[in-house]
Design a protein around this motif. Sequence first.
Motif, PDB file in Angstrom:
ATOM      1  N   ILE A 110       0.872  -1.177   0.000  1.00 41.14           N
ATOM      2  CA  ILE A 110       0.000   0.000   0.000  1.00 41.14           C
ATOM      3  C   ILE A 110       0.907   1.224   0.000  1.00 41.14           C
ATOM      4  O   ILE A 110       1.401   1.642   1.047  1.00 41.14           O
ATOM      5  N   GLU A 111       1.135   1.757  -1.180  1.00 39.17           N
ATOM      6  CA  GLU A 111       2.165   2.776  -1.324  1.00 39.17           C
ATOM      7  C   GLU A 111       1.582   4.169  -1.543  1.00 39.17           C
ATOM      8  O   GLU A 111       0.494   4.346  -2.097  1.00 39.17           O
ATOM      9  N   GLU A 112       2.339   5.146  -1.106  1.00 38.20           N
ATOM     10  CA  GLU A 112       1.948   6.540  -1.276  1.00 38.20           C
ATOM     11  C   GLU A 112       1.792   6.869  -2.759  1.00 38.20           C
ATOM     12  O   GLU A 112       2.587   6.447  -3.598  1.00 38.20           O
ATOM     13  N   GLY A 113       0.725   7.597  -3.089  1.00 33.11           N
ATOM     14  CA  GLY A 113       0.515   8.054  -4.460  1.00 33.11           C
ATOM     15  C   GLY A 113       0.157   6.956  -5.450  1.00 33.11           C
ATOM     16  O   GLY A 113       0.437   7.094  -6.640  1.00 33.11           O
ATOM     17  N   SER A 114      -0.503   5.876  -4.982  1.00 34.72           N
ATOM     18  CA  SER A 114      -0.732   4.743  -5.890  1.00 34.72           C
ATOM     19  C   SER A 114      -2.198   4.482  -6.231  1.00 34.72           C
ATOM     20  O   SER A 114      -2.488   3.600  -7.039  1.00 34.72           O
ATOM     21  N   ALA A 138      -5.116  10.271   2.418  1.00 34.70           N
ATOM     22  CA  ALA A 138      -4.869  11.242   1.347  1.00 34.70           C
ATOM     23  C   ALA A 138      -3.492  11.046   0.732  1.00 34.70           C
ATOM     24  O   ALA A 138      -3.299  11.267  -0.469  1.00 34.70           O
ATOM     25  N   ARG A 139      -2.532  10.629   1.528  1.00 35.78           N
ATOM     26  CA  ARG A 139      -1.170  10.406   1.019  1.00 35.78           C
ATOM     27  C   ARG A 139      -1.128   9.272   0.001  1.00 35.78           C
ATOM     28  O   ARG A 139      -0.219   9.204  -0.833  1.00 35.78           O
ATOM     29  N   LEU A 140      -2.097   8.370   0.058  1.00 34.10           N
ATOM     30  CA  LEU A 140      -2.102   7.211  -0.837  1.00 34.10           C
ATOM     31  C   LEU A 140      -2.634   7.540  -2.229  1.00 34.10           C
ATOM     32  O   LEU A 140      -2.523   6.732  -3.144  1.00 34.10           O
ATOM     33  N   LEU A 141      -3.213   8.743  -2.391  1.00 35.50           N
ATOM     34  CA  LEU A 141      -3.812   9.120  -3.667  1.00 35.50           C
ATOM     35  C   LEU A 141      -2.792   9.592  -4.687  1.00 35.50           C
ATOM     36  O   LEU A 141      -1.803  10.251  -4.346  1.00 35.50           O
ATOM     37  N   LYS A 142      -3.064   9.301  -5.950  1.00 35.29           N
ATOM     38  CA  LYS A 142      -2.330   9.897  -7.055  1.00 35.29           C
ATOM     39  C   LYS A 142      -2.747  11.367  -7.167  1.00 35.29           C
ATOM     40  O   LYS A 142      -3.819  11.756  -6.690  1.00 35.29           O
ATOM     41  N   PRO A 143      -1.939  12.209  -7.815  1.00 34.68           N
ATOM     42  CA  PRO A 143      -2.400  13.576  -8.101  1.00 34.68           C
ATOM     43  C   PRO A 143      -3.727  13.535  -8.858  1.00 34.68           C
ATOM     44  O   PRO A 143      -3.883  12.790  -9.825  1.00 34.68           O
ATOM     45  N   MET A 172     -15.933  17.744   5.858  1.00 35.77           N
ATOM     46  CA  MET A 172     -15.176  18.586   4.933  1.00 35.77           C
ATOM     47  C   MET A 172     -13.914  19.109   5.594  1.00 35.77           C
ATOM     48  O   MET A 172     -12.867  19.234   4.961  1.00 35.77           O
ATOM     49  N   GLY A 173     -14.004  19.433   6.877  1.00 36.78           N
ATOM     50  CA  GLY A 173     -12.816  19.886   7.593  1.00 36.78           C
ATOM     51  C   GLY A 173     -11.740  18.822   7.639  1.00 36.78           C
ATOM     52  O   GLY A 173     -10.544  19.120   7.563  1.00 36.78           O
ATOM     53  N   LEU A 174     -12.161  17.563   7.753  1.00 32.92           N
ATOM     54  CA  LEU A 174     -11.198  16.467   7.752  1.00 32.92           C
ATOM     55  C   LEU A 174     -10.447  16.409   6.426  1.00 32.92           C
ATOM     56  O   LEU A 174      -9.225  16.211   6.388  1.00 32.92           O
ATOM     57  N   LEU A 175     -11.171  16.572   5.332  1.00 37.75           N
ATOM     58  CA  LEU A 175     -10.527  16.493   4.023  1.00 37.75           C
ATOM     59  C   LEU A 175      -9.571  17.671   3.819  1.00 37.75           C
ATOM     60  O   LEU A 175      -8.470  17.498   3.297  1.00 37.75           O
ATOM     61  N   ARG A 176      -9.992  18.867   4.207  1.00 40.26           N
ATOM     62  CA  ARG A 176      -9.122  20.027   4.038  1.00 40.26           C
ATOM     63  C   ARG A 176      -7.856  19.894   4.886  1.00 40.26           C
ATOM     64  O   ARG A 176      -6.766  20.263   4.463  1.00 40.26           O
ATOM     65  N   SER A 177      -8.010  19.351   6.101  1.00 39.84           N
ATOM     66  CA  SER A 177      -6.838  19.186   6.969  1.00 39.84           C
ATOM     67  C   SER A 177      -5.858  18.174   6.401  1.00 39.84           C
ATOM     68  O   SER A 177      -4.692  18.159   6.766  1.00 39.84           O
ATOM     69  N   ALA A 178      -6.342  17.320   5.496  1.00 43.53           N
ATOM     70  CA  ALA A 178      -5.476  16.330   4.849  1.00 43.53           C
ATOM     71  C   ALA A 178      -4.855  16.877   3.576  1.00 43.53           C
ATOM     72  O   ALA A 178      -4.178  16.153   2.843  1.00 43.53           O
ATOM     73  N   GLY A 179      -5.090  18.159   3.285  1.00 47.35           N
ATOM     74  CA  GLY A 179      -4.510  18.780   2.104  1.00 47.35           C
ATOM     75  C   GLY A 179      -5.274  18.526   0.833  1.00 47.35           C
ATOM     76  O   GLY A 179      -4.758  18.744  -0.266  1.00 47.35           O
ATOM     77  N   LEU A 180      -6.525  18.063   0.963  1.00 44.66           N
ATOM     78  CA  LEU A 180      -7.344  17.794  -0.216  1.00 44.66           C
ATOM     79  C   LEU A 180      -8.227  18.991  -0.520  1.00 44.66           C
ATOM     80  O   LEU A 180      -8.594  19.759   0.366  1.00 44.66           O
TER      81      LEU A 180
END
Length: 264
Positions: A110-114, A138-143, A172-180
């Motif tokens: 389970i890799e970052e950005g995958s 959020a770290r696991l998502l691709k751009p 929504m606050g959770l997503l924004r705090s994750a940089g999304l």
Amino acid sequence: MSPNTLESIKSYYNARAPGYDTETNFHPHQASDYLHWISPKPGMHILDLACGTGAITLPLKRAVGPTGRVVGADISDVSLEIARSKAEDEGLDIEWVECDISTIYAVPGIEEGSFDVVSCAAALVLLKDPGMAVREWARLLKPGGLLITGVLTGDTMVRGIVLDRVAEEEVMGLLRSAGLDGGESFLTESYAEPKYLDVEKAGEMFDALFEEAPVPRTWYADLVVPSRREKSKEIFEREMKKLAGPDGKLVEYVRFHMAIGRKV
């Protein structure tokens, strides 16, 4: 027993797993909605958290095809065994992971950005630190990848909320705090018919919850030990009356505040 302890969650869903697919229309209805929101396409890589018996995971794999990747993760080994058996019957190559979904990032492979999409249906309320979990997912998502999740509305399962007056976090606050980019939020329809509650009968509701509903019996059993039951019922009646309108009535739904955040 706290609902936020991993062993109690695992035991609860292990017990429910054999009948989970048919116990209520809520689950297939919600699964259908998640598939619509995810809109899976051939070749996509998707991580389905709290996948249970595979109601979302299996159709995701059918949609992404042999060039796509689908991972289903859950803490319930019994649920995963049922999901795995269904996938094998269909010849679907799905990766199944038994783990605490809060720490999915620590699982090998389970890799970052995958992943193109990370989804988590109806499980944020079970997590000890949902904000931390969402940041790690959020770290696991691709751009450009999407994270799709939701929290129960304040008028959902009112009686259960009263049993455990926990602090609520805005999804929504959770997503924004994750940089999304929390670009879309919406309220789902109710997954069950509205239930009208008369707070004058709160004492009867309290007794019925422990006779009929699996969550109170499992997670709140300490509230009805002989030395505590009457005091627990008294508090329950008081808190129900606080929530009621001037007419002494409450309406209970099963619906979610949903949010879809995109990794920028």
